[in-house]
Design an enzyme around this catalytic site. Structure first.
Site, mmCIF file in Angstrom:
data_model
loop_
_atom_site.group_PDB
_atom_site.id
_atom_site.type_symbol
_atom_site.label_atom_id
_atom_site.label_comp_id
_atom_site.label_asym_id
_atom_site.label_seq_id
_atom_site.Cartn_x
_atom_site.Cartn_y
_atom_site.Cartn_z
ATOM 1 N N GLU A 68 -26.973 26.396 73.329
ATOM 2 C CA GLU A 68 -26.538 27.104 72.138
ATOM 3 C C GLU A 68 -27.022 26.493 70.824
ATOM 4 O O GLU A 68 -27.207 27.213 69.847
ATOM 5 C CB GLU A 68 -25.001 27.186 72.115
ATOM 6 C CG GLU A 68 -24.411 28.144 73.136
ATOM 7 C CD GLU A 68 -24.810 29.594 72.891
ATOM 8 O OE1 GLU A 68 -24.900 30.010 71.716
ATOM 9 O OE2 GLU A 68 -25.069 30.304 73.882
ATOM 10 N N SER A 109 7.030 76.291 96.416
ATOM 11 C CA SER A 109 8.449 76.544 96.666
ATOM 12 C C SER A 109 9.358 75.419 96.188
ATOM 13 O O SER A 109 10.580 75.612 96.139
ATOM 14 C CB SER A 109 8.684 76.793 98.158
ATOM 15 O OG SER A 109 8.086 78.017 98.552
#
Length: 698
Positions: A96, A356
């Site tokens: 980095e 139903s």
């Protein structure tokens, strides 16, 4: 002549040089002032050690307080610089910010390279930011890639370098940077991906973690394990290039052989947590402090529900299940066969025709209007404005008790009941019981043609089981901070009564008959059960919803595209899944017989003779609406010559549906005054106990 000609050019050049020097000096002064201001506003080192600014941690707990799910940032132990393995520190610097130890917070070489890329590509890239700049961005700034943000980032980085040592900056960075998978800091990442503390990191593991910073979402082992291992190889080569490791150490490292902790399975629990977590916005205001959400979900019942749905749902179909306790607490919720394949929650989001199962509301309306389970009704052809429903078996049974009509799910009887009480009344009953979707009022609505949600239907049945008291499904019991401070506690509302207890008791009688002798026999579990099947036209949907021992459970099966499924019926796979779940769900609960003989209030059980027995009326008889009728005397003949004869052994049917009514002008006002004297207004509806078993008109 040449010197005279060159003189203006030199003067201009000299002037520009001076302007440049002055501008540089002013710029440096401005930067120094900005850095000074930034330094004065920086938090202390102790304040930066706190990580509550990284987002809210949420732990979702089950009913037994076990953790179902952890959301938000995950923090491990804060490791001081001296306890961070050198291999981890060097890996991060190598990949980095290789000039970390020498630059003042901003790397001019790296910045120049970033500017060149910005000019070439027309946008800023990740390159050029030092570890200090990344720390400044992570703590104080957003990730927008603008020139203004880069300048603020640089000023903050310079301020951080003036305020803290290099070791402190690296410590802050390694403990705060995001590594994917919800992990912030190297210790959380190490525990998340490798299952141990960061103090035990190997070279390969440190390289994997260091490689994640560039793109946590892409390189995270939880997202792409192979990409994470490949990126680790790049980190190891950088460490070798900058002499952080030897060639033999680099050769011995094998990122491909690193064992990763498998990510937690995204099981059916996520259907439930996806449903409850959005509710926090309306329950609490806390959005920063870590919180614990204590839910109603029973892990054992959830496992059984998952098994029941997957074991009984036919291939290519989806299934859903939701189970409510007596007070509405959600004990289990399955929104589909596999959460990883489909996040769509069919228990709470899908709207499908209930078939139903919707007859619950038809019969509730009929019972509330005065019908009783033993009333005799006539199963015969019916035509309502051109709509002629048929029974599934194409058979008409003639006079039968209402209980049998419901148990065998006779369509013609539902149609006649709906016409008698009013289709708007049935729709209102459905919405009263918690149906939140639109209910149409066409005659066919009595057979369940309006789309509903499984959760809504289940809460309606639960209200019947609760003797007519409304049930509001809930999943959150209480919410506390991580320190135990109470933020919310659920309170059950017992005040909303939807129907009278005797109506709920009679409905339970009918629902029990449907399981004992009707379409829901597959749901029998060896203890009292009340429930109803539902099957839509062309077998597109299958339902079973029922209750036993204070647990109400609803099951739905079908295809997401609503295509017909040959053989799918509510009394088969859905009822079997319900059975398999409920057998274990209620195993440790006491058997609770249904109370289907709830006493009706005194005003409801008065007979017509008791209500209208005043001797001053001269013995005149009245019908249910208070209209005078001729006495049953041979001299008058039979006033009901067209009524069908009842079957042998059954009580004579009431004929009030077709009862002739005298014109209002024939009423004796004096008689009405005498009949109502001292009793207040006459009831607008006949008392249920006074209603004889009735035969509905065909």
């Amino acid at each position: 002549m040449a010197s005279k000609a060159a003189s203006p050019f030199k003067r201009t050049l000299f002037t520009l040089l001076k302007i440049g020097i002055y501008a540089t000096i002013l710029g440096l002064i401005a930067v120094a002032v900005a850095v000074g201001v930034a330094m004065s506003s920086l938090p202390s080192y102790g304040e930066l050690v706190r990580r509550d600014d990284l987002g809210q941690m949420i732990r979702v707990r089950a009913a037994d307080n076990s953790i179902l799910l952890s959301l938000g940032p995950s923090f491990g132990e804060w490791l001081p610089y001296s306890e961070i393995p050198p291999i981890m520190r060097n890996a991060m610097i190598a990949v980095e910010d290789r000039r970390f130890r020498s630059h003042p917070g901003v790397d001019p070489i790296g910045f120049a390279r970033a500017v060149k890329v910005r000019i070439d590509r027309g946008r800023w890239t990740q390159g050029g930011s030092t570890i200090t700049q990344q720390l400044a961005r992570n703590i104080f700034l957003s990730n927008s890639r603008t020139f203004g943000r880069k300048m603020r980032e640089a000023i903050l980085a310079l301020a951080l370098e003036r305020r803290f040592t290099k070791d402190q900056i690296l410590e802050l960075y390694l403990n705060r940077v995001y590594f994917g998978g919800g992990a912030y800091g190297i210790d959380a990442a190490s525990r998340r991906f490798f299952g141990h503390s960061a103090q035990q990191l190997s070279l390969s593991e440190a390289a994997i973690i260091a490689g994640l910073v560039k793109a946590p979402s892409n390189y995270s082992p939880t997202a792409d394990a192979e990409a994470a291992r490949g990126r680790a190889g790049v980190v190891i080569q950088s460490m070798l290039e900058y002499e952080f490791i030897t060639a033999s150490e680099a050769a011995a490292a094998e990122p491909a052989r690193v064992e990763l902790v498998p990510p937690p399975k995204q099981n059916s629990v996520r259907y439930f947590t996806d449903w409850v977590l959005p509710q926090l916005d309306t329950l609490i205001d806390e959005s920063v402090e870590p919180i614990d959400v204590f839910t109603t979900l029973d892990p054992g019942m959830q496992r059984v529900a998952d098994q029941a749905v997957n074991a009984n749902t036919p291939r290519a179909l989806q299934g859903a299940l939701v189970s409510l306790d007596r007070d509405g607490a959600v004990r289990a919720m399955v929104g589909g066969k596999n959460y990883v394949d489909s996040l769509y929650n069919r228990a709470t989001q899908a709207t499908r025709q209930p078939g139903s199962a919707f007859k619950l509301f038809v019969y509730l309306s009929a019972l509330e209007s005065g019908h009783k389970p033993d009333d005799v009704v006539v199963d015969s052809p019916v035509n309502i404005n051109g709509w002629s429903p048929r029974n599934n078996d194409r058979v008409f049974r003639g006079p039968i008790p209402l209980r049998q009509a419901f148990a065998q799910s006779i369509n013609t009887i539902s149609a006649k009941l709906g016409e008698e009480v009013g289709f708007r009344t049935v729709a209102d009953m459905a919405q009263r019981f918690g149906i939140t979707t639109k209910v149409n009022t066409q005659p066919s609505m009595v057979l369940g043609t309006s789309d509903v949600r499984l959760l809504d239907m289940t809460r309606a049945f639960a209200a019947v089981a609760r003797k007519g008291v409304a049930v509001s499904p809930y999943g959150i019991r209480r919410v506390t901070t991580a320190k135990g401070e109470l933020l919310y506690s659920h309170e059950t509302d017992d005040s909303r009564v939807l129907v009278a207890p005797w109506v709920a008791a009679q409905m339970t009688d009918l629902l029990q008959a449907a399981v004992l002798t009707g379409t829901g026999r597959a749901a029998q579990i060896g203890r009292p059960v009340a429930g109803k099947t539902g099957t839509t036209s062309s077998n597109k949907d299958g339902w079973f919803i029922g209750f036993s021992s204070a647990i109400t459970t609803g099951v739905w099966m079908g295809r997401d595209d609503a295509r017909p499924i040959p053989g799918l019926q509510g009394g088969r796979a859905p009822a079997q899944a319900w059975h398999d779940f409920m057998v274990q769900a209620v195993a440790r609960r006491p058997v609770e017989p249904f109370d289907i003989t709830v006493a009706q209030p005194e005003w409801q059980v008065e007979t017509d003779a008791e209500v209208f027995s005043e001797t001053s009326d001269g013995g005149m008889q009245v019908d249910a609406d208070g209209n005078p009728i001729q006495p049953q005397d041979p001299a008058y003949g039979d006033p009901f010559p067209d009524a069908p004869a009842p079957p042998p052994g059954s009580p004579p049917p009431s004929r009030e549906v077709n009862r002739p009514r005298l014109d209002e002008q024939q009423l004796d006002q004096e008689w009405i005054d005498r009949a109502s004297k001292g009793r207040g207004e006459l009831e607008s509806e006949e008392p249920p106990e006074a209603v004889e078993p009735r035969a509905l008109a065909a």
